[in-house]
Design a protein around this motif. Sequence first.
Motif, short mmCIF file in Angstrom:
data_model
loop_
_atom_site.label_atom_id
_atom_site.label_comp_id
_atom_site.label_asym_id
_atom_site.label_seq_id
_atom_site.Cartn_x
_atom_site.Cartn_y
_atom_site.Cartn_z
N PHE B 161 0.76 -1.31 -0.05
CA PHE B 161 0.21 -0.13 0.03
C PHE B 161 0.78 1.13 -0.04
O PHE B 161 0.67 2.20 -0.92
CB PHE B 161 -0.86 0.06 1.30
N ILE B 162 2.04 1.20 0.84
CA ILE B 162 2.84 2.30 1.05
C ILE B 162 3.47 2.75 -0.14
O ILE B 162 3.31 3.67 -0.62
CB ILE B 162 3.82 2.30 2.31
N LEU B 163 4.06 1.68 -0.61
CA LEU B 163 4.92 1.71 -1.79
C LEU B 163 4.22 1.97 -3.16
O LEU B 163 4.64 2.75 -4.01
CB LEU B 163 6.07 0.62 -1.98
N GLY B 164 3.32 1.15 -3.19
CA GLY B 164 2.53 1.39 -4.45
C GLY B 164 1.63 2.71 -4.52
O GLY B 164 1.72 3.51 -5.54
N SER B 165 1.30 3.43 -3.23
CA SER B 165 0.70 4.75 -3.44
C SER B 165 1.81 5.71 -3.70
O SER B 165 1.52 6.72 -4.55
CB SER B 165 0.27 4.87 -2.01
N VAL B 166 3.12 5.70 -3.27
CA VAL B 166 4.21 6.52 -3.53
C VAL B 166 4.38 6.48 -5.26
O VAL B 166 4.61 7.49 -5.75
CB VAL B 166 5.46 6.18 -2.79
N GLY B 167 4.36 5.26 -5.63
CA GLY B 167 4.71 4.96 -7.05
C GLY B 167 3.66 5.64 -7.87
O GLY B 167 3.82 6.52 -8.70
N ILE B 168 2.22 5.55 -7.49
CA ILE B 168 1.07 6.12 -8.24
C ILE B 168 1.14 7.67 -7.88
O ILE B 168 0.72 8.26 -8.87
CB ILE B 168 -0.01 5.30 -7.79
N ALA B 169 1.60 8.20 -6.91
CA ALA B 169 1.71 9.60 -6.79
C ALA B 169 2.85 10.14 -7.55
O ALA B 169 2.56 11.10 -8.32
CB ALA B 169 2.08 9.91 -5.13
N LEU B 170 3.81 9.57 -7.73
CA LEU B 170 4.99 9.92 -8.76
C LEU B 170 4.23 9.97 -9.88
O LEU B 170 4.69 10.90 -10.77
CB LEU B 170 6.05 9.19 -8.60
N ALA B 171 3.58 8.91 -10.58
CA ALA B 171 3.07 8.81 -11.84
C ALA B 171 2.00 10.07 -12.06
O ALA B 171 2.12 10.47 -13.22
CB ALA B 171 2.41 7.45 -12.13
N LEU B 172 1.25 10.13 -11.07
CA LEU B 172 0.30 11.39 -11.26
C LEU B 172 1.31 12.75 -11.43
O LEU B 172 0.81 13.49 -12.14
CB LEU B 172 -0.56 11.49 -9.94
N PHE B 173 2.45 12.80 -10.72
CA PHE B 173 3.30 14.07 -10.98
C PHE B 173 3.46 14.04 -12.29
O PHE B 173 3.58 15.11 -12.91
CB PHE B 173 4.04 14.15 -9.94
N GLY B 174 3.94 13.01 -12.77
CA GLY B 174 4.23 12.82 -14.28
C GLY B 174 3.32 13.24 -15.25
O GLY B 174 3.65 13.83 -16.22
N THR B 175 2.39 12.73 -14.91
CA THR B 175 0.96 12.73 -15.55
C THR B 175 0.81 14.50 -15.82
O THR B 175 0.56 15.05 -17.04
CB THR B 175 -0.49 12.13 -15.35
N ILE B 176 0.61 15.15 -14.67
CA ILE B 176 0.50 16.64 -14.74
C ILE B 176 1.37 17.26 -15.77
O ILE B 176 1.23 18.17 -16.23
CB ILE B 176 0.46 16.98 -13.26
N LEU B 177 2.77 16.93 -15.54
CA LEU B 177 3.68 17.47 -16.18
C LEU B 177 3.60 17.33 -17.64
O LEU B 177 3.97 18.15 -18.53
CB LEU B 177 5.09 17.01 -15.79
N VAL B 178 3.27 15.90 -18.08
CA VAL B 178 2.74 15.78 -19.37
C VAL B 178 1.74 16.86 -19.94
O VAL B 178 1.99 17.25 -20.89
CB VAL B 178 2.22 14.34 -19.78
N TYR B 179 0.90 17.06 -19.10
CA TYR B 179 -0.30 18.06 -19.52
C TYR B 179 0.20 19.35 -19.49
O TYR B 179 -0.08 19.98 -20.48
CB TYR B 179 -1.37 17.99 -18.19
N VAL B 180 1.25 19.75 -18.59
CA VAL B 180 1.73 21.05 -18.69
C VAL B 180 2.75 21.24 -19.99
O VAL B 180 2.52 22.13 -20.58
CB VAL B 180 2.56 21.42 -17.61
N ALA B 181 3.24 20.11 -20.52
CA ALA B 181 4.02 20.16 -21.72
C ALA B 181 3.05 20.44 -22.62
O ALA B 181 3.41 21.12 -23.71
CB ALA B 181 4.80 18.99 -21.83
N ALA B 182 1.82 19.66 -22.72
CA ALA B 182 1.10 19.67 -23.96
C ALA B 182 0.00 21.12 -24.28
O ALA B 182 -0.25 21.29 -25.19
CB ALA B 182 0.32 18.41 -23.91
N GLN B 183 -0.17 21.68 -22.92
CA GLN B 183 -1.32 22.64 -22.92
C GLN B 183 -0.92 23.69 -23.64
O GLN B 183 -1.81 24.16 -24.50
CB GLN B 183 -1.49 22.86 -21.55
N PRO B 184 0.42 24.36 -23.85
CA PRO B 184 0.60 25.25 -24.50
C PRO B 184 0.36 25.00 -26.18
O PRO B 184 0.07 25.92 -26.93
CB PRO B 184 1.92 25.77 -24.59
N VAL B 185 0.46 23.90 -26.50
CA VAL B 185 0.31 23.59 -28.02
C VAL B 185 -1.16 22.83 -28.23
O VAL B 185 -1.79 23.45 -29.30
CB VAL B 185 1.05 22.32 -28.20
#
Lengths: 220, 483
Positions: B161-185
């Motif tokens: 639970f703890i490790l999986g949650s940390v992993g999934i949290a990092l993945a969400l941060f990455g997802t947000i960054l992809v959005y930030v990269a895509a949003q201007p375009v």
Amino acid sequence: MSGIAFDIAHLLAGGLVLVSFMMIYQDRLYALLNVFALHAVVLAAAVAWQAHIQAAEHLYLTAAIALVFKAIVIPGALHRIIRRLGIHRTVEQVVGSGLTMLAGMGLVALSVVLMLGITANSDAIAREDLAFALSVVLLGLLMMVTRRNAVSQVVGFMSLENGLILAAAGARGMPLVVEISVAFSVLIAFIVIGIFLFRIRERFDTVDVVALDNFRGERR
Amino acid sequence: MTGTLFHPLAVILLTPAVAAALLAILPGYRLTARLNVLASALAFLAAASLFVVSRPAPGNYLLVDDLNIVFVVLNTFVGLTAAIFSASYIGHEIDSGHLKAAHVHFYHAMYQLMMFGMNLALVSNNIGLMWVAIELATLTTVLMVGLYRTHEALEAAWKYFILGSVGIALALFGTILVYVAAQPVLGDGTPSMIWTGLMAGAASFDPAMLNLAFVFLLLGYGTKVGLVPLHAWLPDAHAEGPTPISAVLSGLLLNVALYAVLRFKMLMAAQPDALAPGPLMVGMGLLSLVFAAFMLYARRDIKRLFAYSSIEHMGIITFAFGMGGPVANFAGLLHMVMHSLTKSAIFFGVGHVAQIRGTQRIDAIRGLTQSHPVLGWGLALAVLAIAGMPPFGVFMSEFLVVTTSFARTPVLAGILILGLLVAFGALLLRLTGLVFGEPEGPAVPIRASLVPLYLHMGLVVIAGLYLPPAIVTWFQTVARLLG
């Protein structure tokens, strides 16, 4: 972008990082929960301000969820659990708080250097928000590694998730994800409160993770 | 979207969702177990029909393409066989008193909810939706890993639970960054989160932002793939959860997380100025392979042994996809399918073995081929297959990975071969102890369902001897798609 709008967003996001630092050195569970409630209040204010300057109404909902659940309901429930388990003693720490604070400062410096270098041509609010959000995420991670108590690990995780919400709110026009991540963190908190703590209590008479580690799976 | 409820895509998602709701309220273990198998079978048939029916146009949320059909069909197939195995496994656990009927009340509902999460992750056309689906699958498996409520099971579930949650949290941060990269375009809102749109516009995204996003996504979803050094949850979760869940974790959930990594790798490849994702994946893959291969020797718990073997094979697959190119991608894809089939077959066998002998300790299990020939030989075949012996399909895919890496980077091929040989030795060493010699320990009578085990092994043998040209062409198309 008017100067004052930027300054307030900056102030609130910076405040969130500051409260993250305050959580690191709380060595009593009650105090930790109170600071976590404050963390959620600052987050709600930061998200509401983003809603205002982006004119994005759906973010008000996110702020409201953060305020009601993360600042009131979850700390309240954890308070009750702690009282019922009778573990309102000090929080044991693996590393001293001074050293943890230093490490935390290093992480904040790292995330600021990293994000500001990369986002040179994005708009100013998104840049600052992402840099602060990454700091909050890393500080949450730091707290999860340095704490040994199941309750404080969960609090560390929820503060990490607050950083994610800050990042998502700062990303202009990002749909749904904010609400979803709030909903999930609420769900996670209830799973933890409802199942794990009680079961751990039932089985171990402690919520200290060190005691769990003694039952290592590799049976010899 | 054509929008009809009867399109296979809708059936794949609705069947597990409806079944989960239904199974949560229905009483009685026997009935819910049968319904669980039925729902899984329906989802598999719908998935298989995706090969022939016309595909819906990619919408805001869902997408069907050559790549994810392979994953969905594999996912629902192993979901079905694991459901069949689970019916007899959990039945025995209840009869023998290891599990109370109250504990398994929500088991089947959780099983279907997990299948729903995985299927949704595979067919989602939206990076936010995919994240949600993977998180859902993770949370349901956490609850199932803790099913036995013993010290060890709770510790494993907590760690997961703890490790999986940390992993999934990092993945969400990455997802947000992809959005930030895509949003201007691509503009505000949903358009910047849709795969098909992202792929088309990737060339004009900010490369530095994509680089950072990919690092977070690789670390985040890589935790769920079980890549070293983020693997710590995996052996515990496999060893302490119920065996059907071990089979599903190894055979399916790791693949779903890998699928997410592959999607983002394709996105990175579409932006020529961004960092090449290959070397990162090659590095983590090789590290996982070699580390897990050496760890195999010190295992004393049979399920933990095969959990480390899963880390090893996910390492090989990540290595193959990291190298890229048509041949390596083909090999990686084939190896992923073969590993899923073989590893879940092994867990089907191991689950019954542990019930018969009443222990998971390797040194307490001997002489299975004498006491239980059908089960013992089935397990022996599966272990030989996973160790990489011909004529099984795993041998063929490993051979392809090795030859293509030799042609391109001989140094890495050397490390790869070292890891493979070390793992081979460990598995054979343990295998001889398990299946040969004088039978030892108790032999609790069980009603084993061996059909899933032999079905999987049959497919693995057929793939090793003769891969139908239709499948080869399909995999080649997908391999080209992966770049």
